[in-house]
Write a protein that holds these residues in place. Structure first.
Motif, PDB file in Angstrom:
ATOM      1  N   GLY A  93       1.897  -3.676 -12.699  1.00  0.00           N
ATOM      2  CA  GLY A  93       2.900  -4.674 -12.311  1.00  0.00           C
ATOM      3  C   GLY A  93       3.676  -4.244 -11.078  1.00  0.00           C
ATOM      4  O   GLY A  93       4.828  -4.622 -10.887  1.00  0.00           O
ATOM      5  N   THR A  94       3.024  -3.434 -10.210  1.00  0.00           N
ATOM      6  CA  THR A  94       3.699  -2.949  -8.992  1.00  0.00           C
ATOM      7  C   THR A  94       3.529  -3.986  -7.881  1.00  0.00           C
ATOM      8  O   THR A  94       2.506  -4.047  -7.229  1.00  0.00           O
ATOM      9  CB  THR A  94       3.107  -1.595  -8.545  1.00  0.00           C
ATOM     10  N   ARG A  95       4.546  -4.788  -7.678  1.00  0.00           N
ATOM     11  CA  ARG A  95       4.404  -5.918  -6.744  1.00  0.00           C
ATOM     12  C   ARG A  95       4.613  -5.525  -5.294  1.00  0.00           C
ATOM     13  O   ARG A  95       4.278  -6.289  -4.389  1.00  0.00           O
ATOM     14  CB  ARG A  95       5.386  -7.017  -7.139  1.00  0.00           C
ATOM     15  N   HIS A  96       5.193  -4.340  -5.062  1.00  0.00           N
ATOM     16  CA  HIS A  96       5.409  -3.949  -3.660  1.00  0.00           C
ATOM     17  C   HIS A  96       4.257  -3.112  -3.113  1.00  0.00           C
ATOM     18  O   HIS A  96       4.392  -2.436  -2.106  1.00  0.00           O
ATOM     19  CB  HIS A  96       6.760  -3.248  -3.495  1.00  0.00           C
ATOM     20  N   VAL A  97       3.101  -3.146  -3.814  1.00  0.00           N
ATOM     21  CA  VAL A  97       1.881  -2.509  -3.304  1.00  0.00           C
ATOM     22  C   VAL A  97       0.922  -3.609  -2.889  1.00  0.00           C
ATOM     23  O   VAL A  97       0.680  -4.544  -3.644  1.00  0.00           O
ATOM     24  CB  VAL A  97       1.225  -1.630  -4.392  1.00  0.00           C
ATOM     25  N   GLU A  98       0.370  -3.463  -1.676  1.00  0.00           N
ATOM     26  CA  GLU A  98      -0.622  -4.426  -1.203  1.00  0.00           C
ATOM     27  C   GLU A  98      -1.838  -3.620  -0.749  1.00  0.00           C
ATOM     28  O   GLU A  98      -1.674  -2.529  -0.195  1.00  0.00           O
ATOM     29  CB  GLU A  98      -0.015  -5.191  -0.012  1.00  0.00           C
ATOM     30  N   VAL A  99      -3.043  -4.126  -0.979  1.00  0.00           N
ATOM     31  CA  VAL A  99      -4.240  -3.412  -0.516  1.00  0.00           C
ATOM     32  C   VAL A  99      -5.157  -4.372   0.231  1.00  0.00           C
ATOM     33  O   VAL A  99      -5.262  -5.543  -0.140  1.00  0.00           O
ATOM     34  CB  VAL A  99      -5.016  -2.744  -1.683  1.00  0.00           C
ATOM     35  N   ARG A 100      -5.775  -3.857   1.282  1.00  0.00           N
ATOM     36  CA  ARG A 100      -6.665  -4.708   2.074  1.00  0.00           C
ATOM     37  C   ARG A 100      -7.886  -3.919   2.511  1.00  0.00           C
ATOM     38  O   ARG A 100      -7.783  -2.720   2.794  1.00  0.00           O
ATOM     39  CB  ARG A 100      -5.968  -5.164   3.362  1.00  0.00           C
ATOM     40  N   VAL A 101      -9.016  -4.595   2.633  1.00  0.00           N
ATOM     41  CA  VAL A 101     -10.205  -3.968   3.207  1.00  0.00           C
ATOM     42  C   VAL A 101     -10.010  -3.974   4.717  1.00  0.00           C
ATOM     43  O   VAL A 101      -9.784  -5.021   5.321  1.00  0.00           O
ATOM     44  CB  VAL A 101     -11.489  -4.758   2.841  1.00  0.00           C
ATOM     45  N   MET A 102     -10.017  -2.788   5.307  1.00  0.00           N
ATOM     46  CA  MET A 102      -9.812  -2.692   6.758  1.00  0.00           C
ATOM     47  C   MET A 102     -10.350  -1.360   7.258  1.00  0.00           C
ATOM     48  O   MET A 102     -10.255  -0.355   6.538  1.00  0.00           O
ATOM     49  CB  MET A 102      -8.308  -2.787   7.077  1.00  0.00           C
ATOM     50  N   ASP A 103     -10.910  -1.351   8.447  1.00  0.00           N
ATOM     51  CA  ASP A 103     -11.345  -0.095   9.050  1.00  0.00           C
ATOM     52  C   ASP A 103     -10.095   0.654   9.531  1.00  0.00           C
ATOM     53  O   ASP A 103      -9.395   0.181  10.431  1.00  0.00           O
ATOM     54  CB  ASP A 103     -12.288  -0.398  10.222  1.00  0.00           C
ATOM     55  N   GLY A 104      -9.853   1.802   8.940  1.00  0.00           N
ATOM     56  CA  GLY A 104      -8.654   2.576   9.270  1.00  0.00           C
ATOM     57  C   GLY A 104      -8.675   3.117  10.690  1.00  0.00           C
ATOM     58  O   GLY A 104      -7.645   3.575  11.192  1.00  0.00           O
ATOM     59  N   GLU A 105      -9.830   3.059  11.327  1.00  0.00           N
ATOM     60  CA  GLU A 105      -9.883   3.549  12.704  1.00  0.00           C
ATOM     61  C   GLU A 105      -9.291   2.517  13.675  1.00  0.00           C
ATOM     62  O   GLU A 105      -8.820   2.867  14.745  1.00  0.00           O
ATOM     63  CB  GLU A 105     -11.338   3.845  13.073  1.00  0.00           C
ATOM     64  N   HIS A 106      -9.354   1.253  13.268  1.00  0.00           N
ATOM     65  CA  HIS A 106      -8.840   0.166  14.114  1.00  0.00           C
ATOM     66  C   HIS A 106      -7.943  -0.725  13.283  1.00  0.00           C
ATOM     67  O   HIS A 106      -8.293  -1.877  12.993  1.00  0.00           O
ATOM     68  CB  HIS A 106     -10.013  -0.652  14.687  1.00  0.00           C
ATOM     69  N   PRO A 107      -6.771  -0.233  12.869  1.00  0.00           N
ATOM     70  CA  PRO A 107      -5.922  -1.049  11.988  1.00  0.00           C
ATOM     71  C   PRO A 107      -5.405  -2.286  12.724  1.00  0.00           C
ATOM     72  O   PRO A 107      -4.802  -2.159  13.796  1.00  0.00           O
ATOM     73  CB  PRO A 107      -4.776  -0.094  11.622  1.00  0.00           C
ATOM     74  N   ASP A 108      -5.674  -3.434  12.144  1.00  0.00           N
ATOM     75  CA  ASP A 108      -5.249  -4.687  12.765  1.00  0.00           C
ATOM     76  C   ASP A 108      -3.880  -5.048  12.172  1.00  0.00           C
ATOM     77  O   ASP A 108      -3.765  -5.881  11.280  1.00  0.00           O
ATOM     78  CB  ASP A 108      -6.318  -5.755  12.439  1.00  0.00           C
ATOM     79  N   LEU A 109      -2.844  -4.361  12.660  1.00  0.00           N
ATOM     80  CA  LEU A 109      -1.508  -4.481  12.084  1.00  0.00           C
ATOM     81  C   LEU A 109      -0.486  -4.501  13.223  1.00  0.00           C
ATOM     82  O   LEU A 109      -0.747  -3.941  14.300  1.00  0.00           O
ATOM     83  CB  LEU A 109      -1.240  -3.279  11.157  1.00  0.00           C
ATOM     84  N   PRO A 110       0.666  -5.135  13.003  1.00  0.00           N
ATOM     85  CA  PRO A 110       1.645  -5.252  14.087  1.00  0.00           C
ATOM     86  C   PRO A 110       2.237  -3.896  14.498  1.00  0.00           C
ATOM     87  O   PRO A 110       2.448  -3.035  13.634  1.00  0.00           O
ATOM     88  CB  PRO A 110       2.748  -6.146  13.506  1.00  0.00           C
ATOM     89  N   PRO A 111       2.499  -3.714  15.786  1.00  0.00           N
ATOM     90  CA  PRO A 111       3.106  -2.455  16.229  1.00  0.00           C
ATOM     91  C   PRO A 111       4.495  -2.269  15.618  1.00  0.00           C
ATOM     92  O   PRO A 111       5.160  -3.236  15.251  1.00  0.00           O
ATOM     93  CB  PRO A 111       3.211  -2.617  17.767  1.00  0.00           C
ATOM     94  N   ALA A 112       4.902  -1.024  15.521  1.00  0.00           N
ATOM     95  CA  ALA A 112       6.240  -0.645  15.036  1.00  0.00           C
ATOM     96  C   ALA A 112       6.609  -1.345  13.728  1.00  0.00           C
ATOM     97  O   ALA A 112       7.713  -1.857  13.576  1.00  0.00           O
ATOM     98  CB  ALA A 112       7.285  -0.938  16.113  1.00  0.00           C
TER      99      ALA A 112
END
Ligand SMILES: C[S@@+](CC[C@H](N)C(=O)[O-])C[C@H]1O[C@@H](n2cnc3c(N)ncnc32)[C@H](O)[C@@H]1O
Length: 285
Positions: A93-112
């Motif tokens: 029931g841990t709602r503040h954990v999110e998981v996604r399939v993603m290549d960790g070498e090229h994380p498609d995530l917003p800067p900062a």
């Protein structure tokens, strides 16, 4: 190296391993992840990115620390690992954990967008880890921190395993590994940025980090007996060796490892102090 082929081999190996990964009654990844989280010490309300999260050895420890006002995102290239971590988050029931399939070498995530980036025994799988580290620095907010673990590589150890395995796994068997996993190839790849403390500090500084702290510590690997250890070894990186051994060699190696590891443990459980490198750094405030 053919990166696409390499990454699909890694993905396949960890997809196959996911159901039993860190579930075989052998203590290693969980205590190592716990120690990593102790070192980076996420604070309540912080946002943490865990690269190569697997089933969540770091993820859930970090989630406990940041609490419901924080957020922990785990990314992994192997969908079966992500699914296992997602199921665990749902069960807890841990709602503040999110998981996604993603290549960790090229994380498609917003800067900062993160206060901390972690990676336990995962950054080492990235074909160009120094470049990826630069991308992690850009994902961090001012004064953000990074912490990751790696094996400690020396000239005479079997990669990823405690020194005892140099004697137990004959060198000629390693020749069955795919070219990019042969000891020389691993040493070339890792020693170019990880092998030597000064080199590693330089890599971290060039990636945009400061206050680099490198500590080698022994994590106690505990298994009930030799058989448990050998079964466990099929569920982690050593799976890459097992799956490339001919049946006869595989059976012989299994027998040899069980006999020798049982001899080593005596009457109690098998305890193998395993050298682990902890790397911590931060970006400017
Ligand atoms: C040895 S496991 C460690 C998992 C977890 N951090 C732990 O401590 O239990 C390595 C993990 O890295 C993941 N991995 C390998 N290459 C990756 C990549 N390019 N991007 C994201 N994850 C990757 C694997 O799928 C696997 O789950």
């Amino acid at each position: 190296m053919d990166e696409t082929k390499y990454k699909s081999t890694v993905t396949e190996a960890f997809n196959e391993a996911a159901a039993t990964y860190d579930q075989m009654g052998v203590e290693f990844f969980t205590p190592m992840g716990r120690r990593l989280v102790e070192r980076i010490a996420p604070r309540p309300g912080e946002r943490v990115l865990d690269v190569g999260c697997g089933r969540g050895a770091v993820l859930f420890e970090a989630a406990d620390r940041v609490g419901p006002s924080g957020h922990v995102l785990g990314i992994d290239i192997a969908p079966a690992m992500v699914e296992a971590a997602r199921e665990r988050a749902a069960a807890l029931g841990t709602r503040h954990v999110e998981v996604r399939v993603m290549d960790g070498e090229h994380p498609d995530l917003p800067p900062a967008s993160f206060d901390a980036v972690t990676g336990s025994y995962s950054v080492i799988f990235l074909p160009d880890a120094p470049k990826a580290l630069g991308r992690y620095a850009a994902l961090l907010r001012p004064a953000g921190r990074i912490a990751f673990t790696s094996p400690v590589f020396t000239d005479d150890t079997f990669p990823f395993l405690p020194p005892i395995f140099t004697e137990l796994i004959p060198e000629r068997l390693l020749r069955n590994l795919p070219a990019e996993w042969q000891p020389e190839a691993l040493k070339r790849r890792f020693n170019s940025w990880l092998g030597d403390g000064d080199e590693l500090t330089g890599t971290m500084l060039r990636a945009g980090f400061e206050d680099v702290e490198i500590t080698d510590e022994h994590v106690q690997l505990v298994a009930a007996d030799g058989t448990t250890w050998v079964d466990w070894s099929h569920t982690q990186g050593m799976r890459l060796l097992w799956r490339h051994l001919p049946a006869y060699e595989s059976a012989q190696l299994r027998k040899r490892l069980i006999t020798e590891l049982d001899r080593l443990r005596g009457d109690g459980p098998l305890r193998l102090p395993t050298p682990v490198r902890f790397v911590l750094a931060s970006v400017g405030g």
